[in-house]
Write a protein that holds these residues in place. Sequence first.
Motif, PDB file in Angstrom:
ATOM      1  N   PRO A 247     -20.906  -6.480   1.383  1.00 21.00           N
ATOM      2  CA  PRO A 247     -19.765  -7.247   0.846  1.00 21.00           C
ATOM      3  C   PRO A 247     -19.874  -7.514  -0.646  1.00 21.00           C
ATOM      4  N   ASN A 248     -21.070  -7.387  -1.203  1.00 20.33           N
ATOM      5  CA  ASN A 248     -21.214  -7.560  -2.650  1.00 20.33           C
ATOM      6  C   ASN A 248     -20.691  -6.357  -3.430  1.00 20.33           C
ATOM      7  N   ALA A 249     -20.578  -5.222  -2.754  1.00 19.94           N
ATOM      8  CA  ALA A 249     -20.121  -4.002  -3.422  1.00 19.94           C
ATOM      9  C   ALA A 249     -18.714  -3.598  -2.995  1.00 19.94           C
ATOM     10  N   TRP A 250     -18.273  -4.057  -1.799  1.00 16.99           N
ATOM     11  CA  TRP A 250     -17.003  -3.606  -1.257  1.00 16.99           C
ATOM     12  C   TRP A 250     -16.175  -4.806  -0.783  1.00 16.99           C
ATOM     13  N   GLU A 251     -14.903  -4.812  -1.143  1.00 13.51           N
ATOM     14  CA  GLU A 251     -13.991  -5.834  -0.650  1.00 13.51           C
ATOM     15  C   GLU A 251     -13.578  -5.501   0.785  1.00 13.51           C
ATOM     16  N   SER A 252     -13.597  -6.476   1.660  1.00 15.03           N
ATOM     17  CA  SER A 252     -13.282  -6.261   3.086  1.00 15.03           C
ATOM     18  C   SER A 252     -14.023  -5.037   3.607  1.00 15.03           C
ATOM     19  N   PRO A 253     -15.353  -5.062   3.570  1.00 23.29           N
ATOM     20  CA  PRO A 253     -16.136  -3.855   3.847  1.00 23.29           C
ATOM     21  C   PRO A 253     -16.002  -3.305   5.260  1.00 23.29           C
TER      22      PRO A 253
ATOM     23  N   TYR B 258      -5.348   2.530  13.050  1.00 32.55           N
ATOM     24  CA  TYR B 258      -4.423   2.098  11.994  1.00 32.55           C
ATOM     25  C   TYR B 258      -3.296   3.130  11.875  1.00 32.55           C
ATOM     26  N   PRO B 259      -2.266   3.051  12.722  1.00 32.48           N
ATOM     27  CA  PRO B 259      -1.188   4.056  12.714  1.00 32.48           C
ATOM     28  C   PRO B 259      -0.492   4.187  11.368  1.00 32.48           C
ATOM     29  N   GLU B 260      -0.470   3.102  10.587  1.00 33.10           N
ATOM     30  CA  GLU B 260       0.176   3.168   9.282  1.00 33.10           C
ATOM     31  C   GLU B 260      -0.549   4.149   8.356  1.00 33.10           C
ATOM     32  N   VAL B 261      -1.868   4.228   8.500  1.00 31.85           N
ATOM     33  CA  VAL B 261      -2.640   5.185   7.699  1.00 31.85           C
ATOM     34  C   VAL B 261      -2.272   6.608   8.075  1.00 31.85           C
ATOM     35  N   MET B 262      -2.162   6.870   9.382  1.00 34.69           N
ATOM     36  CA  MET B 262      -1.771   8.212   9.816  1.00 34.69           C
ATOM     37  C   MET B 262      -0.374   8.557   9.331  1.00 34.69           C
ATOM     38  N   ARG B 263       0.527   7.594   9.394  1.00 28.67           N
ATOM     39  CA  ARG B 263       1.901   7.845   8.936  1.00 28.67           C
ATOM     40  C   ARG B 263       1.927   8.209   7.460  1.00 28.67           C
ATOM     41  N   LYS B 264       1.172   7.470   6.637  1.00 28.11           N
ATOM     42  CA  LYS B 264       1.133   7.767   5.204  1.00 28.11           C
ATOM     43  C   LYS B 264       0.547   9.151   4.939  1.00 28.11           C
ATOM     44  N   ALA B 265      -0.487   9.511   5.673  1.00 33.27           N
ATOM     45  CA  ALA B 265      -1.105  10.821   5.489  1.00 33.27           C
ATOM     46  C   ALA B 265      -0.137  11.938   5.879  1.00 33.27           C
ATOM     47  N   GLN B 266       0.603  11.747   6.973  1.00 34.70           N
ATOM     48  CA  GLN B 266       1.554  12.770   7.398  1.00 34.70           C
ATOM     49  C   GLN B 266       2.762  12.831   6.475  1.00 34.70           C
ATOM     50  N   ASP B 267       3.181  11.712   5.927  1.00 35.18           N
ATOM     51  CA  ASP B 267       4.267  11.728   4.932  1.00 35.18           C
ATOM     52  C   ASP B 267       3.842  12.523   3.697  1.00 35.18           C
ATOM     53  N   GLU B 268       2.606  12.329   3.270  1.00 37.29           N
ATOM     54  CA  GLU B 268       2.105  13.076   2.115  1.00 37.29           C
ATOM     55  C   GLU B 268       2.081  14.567   2.416  1.00 37.29           C
ATOM     56  N   LEU B 269       1.641  14.931   3.614  1.00 40.47           N
ATOM     57  CA  LEU B 269       1.612  16.345   4.003  1.00 40.47           C
ATOM     58  C   LEU B 269       3.016  16.934   4.029  1.00 40.47           C
TER      59      LEU B 269
ATOM     60  N   ASN C 164      -7.336  12.666   1.036  1.00 36.39           N
ATOM     61  CA  ASN C 164      -8.690  12.713   0.491  1.00 36.39           C
ATOM     62  C   ASN C 164      -9.323  11.324   0.513  1.00 36.39           C
ATOM     63  N   ALA C 165      -8.517  10.293   0.245  1.00 35.09           N
ATOM     64  CA  ALA C 165      -9.011   8.917   0.315  1.00 35.09           C
ATOM     65  C   ALA C 165      -9.368   8.533   1.759  1.00 35.09           C
ATOM     66  N   VAL C 166      -8.619   9.059   2.724  1.00 35.32           N
ATOM     67  CA  VAL C 166      -8.931   8.813   4.133  1.00 35.32           C
ATOM     68  C   VAL C 166     -10.311   9.380   4.479  1.00 35.32           C
ATOM     69  N   VAL C 167     -10.587  10.592   4.012  1.00 38.61           N
ATOM     70  CA  VAL C 167     -11.887  11.208   4.280  1.00 38.61           C
ATOM     71  C   VAL C 167     -13.005  10.418   3.597  1.00 38.61           C
ATOM     72  N   LYS C 168     -12.780   9.998   2.366  1.00 35.78           N
ATOM     73  CA  LYS C 168     -13.797   9.207   1.660  1.00 35.78           C
ATOM     74  C   LYS C 168     -14.072   7.890   2.377  1.00 35.78           C
ATOM     75  N   GLU C 169     -13.022   7.257   2.869  1.00 33.07           N
ATOM     76  CA  GLU C 169     -13.205   5.994   3.576  1.00 33.07           C
ATOM     77  C   GLU C 169     -13.940   6.212   4.904  1.00 33.07           C
TER      78      GLU C 169
ATOM     79  N   PRO D 272      -8.214   3.160   3.075  1.00 28.27           N
ATOM     80  CA  PRO D 272      -8.269   4.305   2.150  1.00 28.27           C
ATOM     81  C   PRO D 272      -7.781   3.969   0.747  1.00 28.27           C
ATOM     82  N   GLU D 273      -6.868   2.990   0.638  1.00 30.00           N
ATOM     83  CA  GLU D 273      -6.302   2.654  -0.670  1.00 30.00           C
ATOM     84  C   GLU D 273      -7.366   2.243  -1.676  1.00 30.00           C
ATOM     85  N   ARG D 274      -8.518   1.792  -1.199  1.00 33.22           N
ATOM     86  CA  ARG D 274      -9.566   1.369  -2.136  1.00 33.22           C
ATOM     87  C   ARG D 274     -10.025   2.540  -3.019  1.00 33.22           C
ATOM     88  N   PHE D 275      -9.843   3.776  -2.543  1.00 33.98           N
ATOM     89  CA  PHE D 275     -10.260   4.948  -3.314  1.00 33.98           C
ATOM     90  C   PHE D 275      -9.132   5.505  -4.183  1.00 33.98           C
TER      91      PHE D 275
END
Length: 544
Positions: free
Chosen positions: A441-447, A359-370, A392-397, A452-455
Amino acid sequence: MSSNLGLVDDECSWWWYGHNNISVYITQVAAVSSGTALLLAVLVVCWWVSKRWNKGGGPTLPPGPRGLPLVGNLPFLEPDLHRCFAKLAQIYGPIMKLQLGPKLCVVLTSPSLAREVLKVHDAIFANRDPPLVAATMTYGGIDIVWSPNGPQWRMMRRVFAHEMMSNKSLEACYNLRRQEVVQMVKEVYTKIGSPINIGEVMFLTMANLILSMLWGGTLQGDEKSSIGREIQKVMRETIDLAAKPNISDFFPILASFDIQGIERKAKKLLSRMNHIIDPVINQRLDQMDQKEEGDQQGADEKKERKDFLQYLLELKQRDGKASLLTKIQLKVLLQDIIGAGTDTTSTTVEWAMAEMIQYPEVMRKAQDELEQVVGMDNIVEESHLPKLSYLNAVVKESHRLHPPLPLMFSHCPSMSCTIGGYTILKGTNVFVNVWAMHRDPNAWESPLTFLPERFLSDSNNNYDYKGTNFSYLPFGSGRRMCAGVPLAEKMSLYVLASLLHTFKWKLPDGVNLDLSEEFGIVLKKKTPLVLTPTPRLSNVKLYS
C-alpha cells in the motif's frame, strides 16, 4: 516458471513448492541407513557451531524466526510461500533470514532492497543454486536460467536476446504465430455455448504457438501435432516432478543417495526430451547440408522458414565458429523456451480473463477499444497491438496482482555482501517476494483492486517491463531478468485481444467466480477458469 514467465524466465522457485509436506521429509530422513544418520549428525554439529559462531561476534545477519536443529524453519512454512513470507516480513522486516535445512536463505520485500541486490550489486548476486530436477534437465545447469554468471552464460544470453528476440527475428516468424491464433479462434468457435477451460485452451495454444516458432518450418501436419503432444506430456511430467519436495535440495550432502529417486526420474524425462528434439535438429542439419550454394529456390524456402531453430543452426555454423554454440546448449535453449513460454503466459491470460469477469466494466472498455482499433469486420493482427493502450494496461495490472512467478529465482552472491545494513553470506539463496511488493500500500493506491487505469496515468508511465522501477518487477531486473520479454509481451496481448474481440464471455449458469491462488511453479488459479463463449462478430467467415 517460469515465467513466465516471460518466456525464458529467470525468476521462478520450483524447489520450494510443497513445504507443507515437511513431515514427509522428516520421516524419510529418519528412515535412512545408519551411515546416512552419521552424516546427519555431522550436519547437526555444523549447524550448532555456525549458530555459536554467529553469536560470538560474527557478521550481523538479518533477523528471522527461530528454527529447529537440522531442519531449521522448514516445519513452520505454509504451502503458499509468497503469503507466508509476506506475513513473516510484517514481523521481522523487509529483509529476513530463514534456515531451510543447512541452507541459509534471505527474503527481500522492499523495492529499495531489491534495487541493492538487482542493480547496485548485480554482478555479485548474478549466480544461481539450481534444484536437482532443474540441474538434471539442463545438463548440470548450463541453460540461461541456471548457468552461473560467466562467459558461457553471457554468450547464450546474447544469442537469445540479439538473435532470437530481436525485432527482425520476431517479425520473420509472425505468420507462424498468426496461424496458431487463428486456429485457436476456429476451435473455440466450434464450442460456442459450451463451457470451456480457459487455462487448458491457453496452455495448448501457447504450446502449439511456441513449437511452431521453434521449428514450424521443419515439421508439418500430423508429425508436428504428434511431437507437440509428446513434448506437452514431458513438460507436464517435468513440472510435476519439480514440484515434489526433494530431500536432496534441502540436504545436498544426501544428493548422491537420491533417496526419493527424483534424479533417476529426471534423467528419464531428459532422455525422452532428447528423443524428441534430436531428430528434429538432425533433420534440419541434413537439409542445410544438402542445400547448394546460390540455389535461389533454396533461398526462397529459407526465407519462408524463419523459425527459431533455423536462426540457432545458422548461428552455429556462421563463419566457421561452431564452438560458439554447442548442440547441447542449443537444446537447452529450446527447452527453456518450451518450458517458460507455456505455463507462464497461459496463466497470465487466464488471470486477466478472470479479473475481467469480476469487473465487467473492464472487459467492456477493452472490447470497445478493440472495436475502434480493429473493427468488427477484421480479426486482430499484431500490427494492432501498439494501439491497444487500455488492453495493455489490463495485462500489466494482471502481472501486478498475479505475477506468474511470485518469488524470483534465488540470487546467490559470489562473495559476502552488505544489504540493508546486514551481511548476506556467500552462497546464501536470496529471494525477492515480488507478489508482496506488487501489493504494497505504500507503493500502490488501492493495491488489492484490479484497476488497469493506474497504468494509463502520466505519473505511472514508467511502469514497464524493463526492470528499472523496483516497485514493479513482473519479469525481474538486472542481468538475470527474463530474456524473453519481447515475445512474452506480444504473445499474451495478441492471444488475449483475439479472445476478447471475437467472443463474448460469461460464467456458466450456477458457477461462482473463484479468484483464490495456488502456489507452485507458477502462481495459478486454484480453481480453473471455465467460461462460455458466444460469437461477437457477425461475419461468420472471420471464424474460419
